[in-house]
Design a protein around this motif. Structure first.
Motif, PDB file in Angstrom:
ATOM      1  N   GLU A 131       5.812   8.139  -1.203  1.00 16.16           N
ATOM      2  CA  GLU A 131       4.765   9.647  -1.750  1.00 16.16           C
ATOM      3  C   GLU A 131       5.905  10.898  -1.052  1.00 16.16           C
ATOM      4  OE1 GLU A 131       1.329   9.526   0.324  1.00 16.16           O
ATOM      5  OE2 GLU A 131       0.024   8.476  -1.675  1.00 16.16           O
ATOM      6  N   LYS A 132       6.453  10.563   0.358  1.00 16.80           N
ATOM      7  CA  LYS A 132       7.203  11.019   0.791  1.00 16.80           C
ATOM      8  C   LYS A 132       8.890  11.672   0.099  1.00 16.80           C
ATOM      9  CE  LYS A 132       5.525  10.428   5.166  1.00 16.80           C
ATOM     10  NZ  LYS A 132       5.996   9.128   6.474  1.00 16.80           N
ATOM     11  N   THR A 133       8.553   9.776  -0.648  1.00 19.32           N
ATOM     12  CA  THR A 133      10.342  10.812  -1.225  1.00 19.32           C
ATOM     13  C   THR A 133      10.118  10.909  -2.386  1.00 19.32           C
ATOM     14  OG1 THR A 133      10.701   7.981  -1.423  1.00 19.32           O
ATOM     15  CG2 THR A 133      11.060   8.555  -0.278  1.00 19.32           C
ATOM     16  N   ARG A 176      -0.881  -4.853   4.395  1.00 21.31           N
ATOM     17  CA  ARG A 176      -0.309  -3.637   5.602  1.00 21.31           C
ATOM     18  C   ARG A 176       1.155  -3.231   4.853  1.00 21.31           C
ATOM     19  NH1 ARG A 176      -1.811  -8.189   9.110  1.00 21.31           N
ATOM     20  NH2 ARG A 176      -0.215  -8.789   8.661  1.00 21.31           N
ATOM     21  N   GLU A 226       2.158  -3.876   1.531  1.00 21.22           N
ATOM     22  CA  GLU A 226       1.652  -1.813   0.426  1.00 21.22           C
ATOM     23  C   GLU A 226       1.812  -0.787   1.292  1.00 21.22           C
ATOM     24  OE1 GLU A 226      -1.377  -1.496  -3.530  1.00 21.22           O
ATOM     25  OE2 GLU A 226      -2.222  -1.949  -1.074  1.00 21.22           O
ATOM     26  N   SER A 227       0.406   0.467   1.878  1.00 22.24           N
ATOM     27  CA  SER A 227       0.149   1.014   2.497  1.00 22.24           C
ATOM     28  C   SER A 227       1.410   1.503   2.959  1.00 22.24           C
ATOM     29  CB  SER A 227      -1.066   0.789   3.551  1.00 22.24           C
ATOM     30  OG  SER A 227      -0.332   0.532   5.273  1.00 22.24           O
ATOM     31  N   VAL A 228       2.390   0.512   3.919  1.00 20.04           N
ATOM     32  CA  VAL A 228       3.548   1.609   4.087  1.00 20.04           C
ATOM     33  C   VAL A 228       4.143   1.735   3.197  1.00 20.04           C
ATOM     34  CG1 VAL A 228       5.179   0.762   5.537  1.00 20.04           C
ATOM     35  CG2 VAL A 228       3.226   0.044   6.703  1.00 20.04           C
ATOM     36  N   LYS A 285       3.482   2.823   0.490  1.00 22.76           N
ATOM     37  CA  LYS A 285       2.709   3.903  -0.321  1.00 22.76           C
ATOM     38  C   LYS A 285       3.439   5.126   0.168  1.00 22.76           C
ATOM     39  CE  LYS A 285      -1.235   5.081  -2.315  1.00 22.76           C
ATOM     40  NZ  LYS A 285      -2.767   4.779  -2.786  1.00 22.76           N
ATOM     41  N   SER A 286       3.087   5.316   1.409  1.00 18.24           N
ATOM     42  CA  SER A 286       3.439   6.665   2.384  1.00 18.24           C
ATOM     43  C   SER A 286       4.701   6.526   1.754  1.00 18.24           C
ATOM     44  CB  SER A 286       3.019   6.154   3.372  1.00 18.24           C
ATOM     45  OG  SER A 286       3.932   5.381   4.687  1.00 18.24           O
ATOM     46  N   THR A 287       5.336   5.881   2.193  1.00 18.43           N
ATOM     47  CA  THR A 287       7.323   6.195   1.437  1.00 18.43           C
ATOM     48  C   THR A 287       6.964   6.604   0.439  1.00 18.43           C
ATOM     49  OG1 THR A 287       7.209   4.595   3.335  1.00 18.43           O
ATOM     50  CG2 THR A 287       9.452   5.137   2.128  1.00 18.43           C
TER      51      THR A 287
END
Length: 183
Positions: free
Chosen positions: A132-134, A122, A124-126, A128-130
Motif C-alpha cells: 500500500e505504501k509503495t 503474518r 501477508e499482513s506485512v 500488504k502494508s508495504t
C-alpha cells in the motif's frame, strides 16, 4: 570416374529405398558412356525446369503475400492483432491440455495449504502494508510511462517499425506455410 559419380548418391533412409537405390545404380552402371551422358543431360534439364518452377512459385507466393497484407491493412487487421490472436489461441490450447489442468489442480491444493499456514498470515499482513505504501509511488511513475508510450505509439517512426515487423511476420508465416505444404 564412373565409380566416383555413383559414390555421391545419398544414403537411403529405409530398406525399400536402399533396394531401389541399388537397382537404379545397377541400371546406371550397365549403360554405355553415351547413354550415361544422355541421362545426365536429361536429368540436368529436368532439374533446371523444376528449379524454375520453384522460383516461379516463390515469386507468386511473395506477390500473394503482399496482396494479402494490403487487404489486411485495408480491413484494419494489424500484425499486432494477428500476433495477439495467435498467442491467445496458443495459450487457450495449453490451458485446455490435461497436463496443464493437472498441474493447475496440484498448484491449487498447494496454494491453499500455504495460505492457511500461520506464517503466511503474518507475512501477508506485512507485505500488504508495504504494498500500500509503495503503490502510490509506482502509480505516479506508471502514469508518466503510459503518457510517453502513447506518444511513441502514435509517432511516424513507430508506424514504420510496425510496418517492417508486419512484413517480416508475414514472410515468416508464408515460409511456414510453404514448409508445411512441402511436407
Amino acid at each position: 570416374m564412373e565409380d566416383h559419380n555413383t559414390a555421391n548418391l545419398t544414403e537411403p533412409s529405409s530398406p525399400a529405398a536402399s533396394v531401389a537405390s541399388a537397382e537404379i545404380a545397377a541400371e546406371f552402371a550397365a549403360l554405355t558412356v553415351e547413354e550415361k551422358e544422355q541421362r545426365r543431360a536429361e536429368w540436368s534439364q529436368e532439374l533446371a525446369r523444376v528449379e524454375e518452377e520453384i522460383n516461379t512459385l516463390r515469386t507468386v507466393l511473395a506477390s500473394k503475400t503482399r496482396h494479402a497484407s494490403d487487404l489486411k491493412r485495408k480491413l484494419g487487421i494489424t500484425v499486432w492483432k494477428e500476433l495477439t490472436d495467435d498467442v491467445n489461441q496458443g495459450v487457450k490450447n495449453i490451458k485446455e491440455s490435461t497436463v496443464y489442468q493437472s498441474v493447475e489442480q496440484s498448484m491449487g491444493t498447494f496454494s491453499k495449504a500455504v495460505h492457511e499456514a500461520p506464517l503466511f498470515q503474518r507475512t501477508e499482513s506485512v507485505l500488504k502494508s508495504t504494498g500500500e505504501k509503495t503503490a502510490s509511488v509506482f502509480g505516479s511513475i506508471t502514469s508518466g510511462i503510459s503518457s510517453k508510450l502513447s506518444q511513441m505509439k502514435n509517432s511516424d517512426s513507430m508506424r514504420s517499425i510496425e510496418a517492417s515487423v508486419g512484413s517480416a511476420y508475414e514472410n515468416v508465416k508464408a515460409l511456414s506455410r510453404v514448409i508445411r505444404w512441402r511436407n
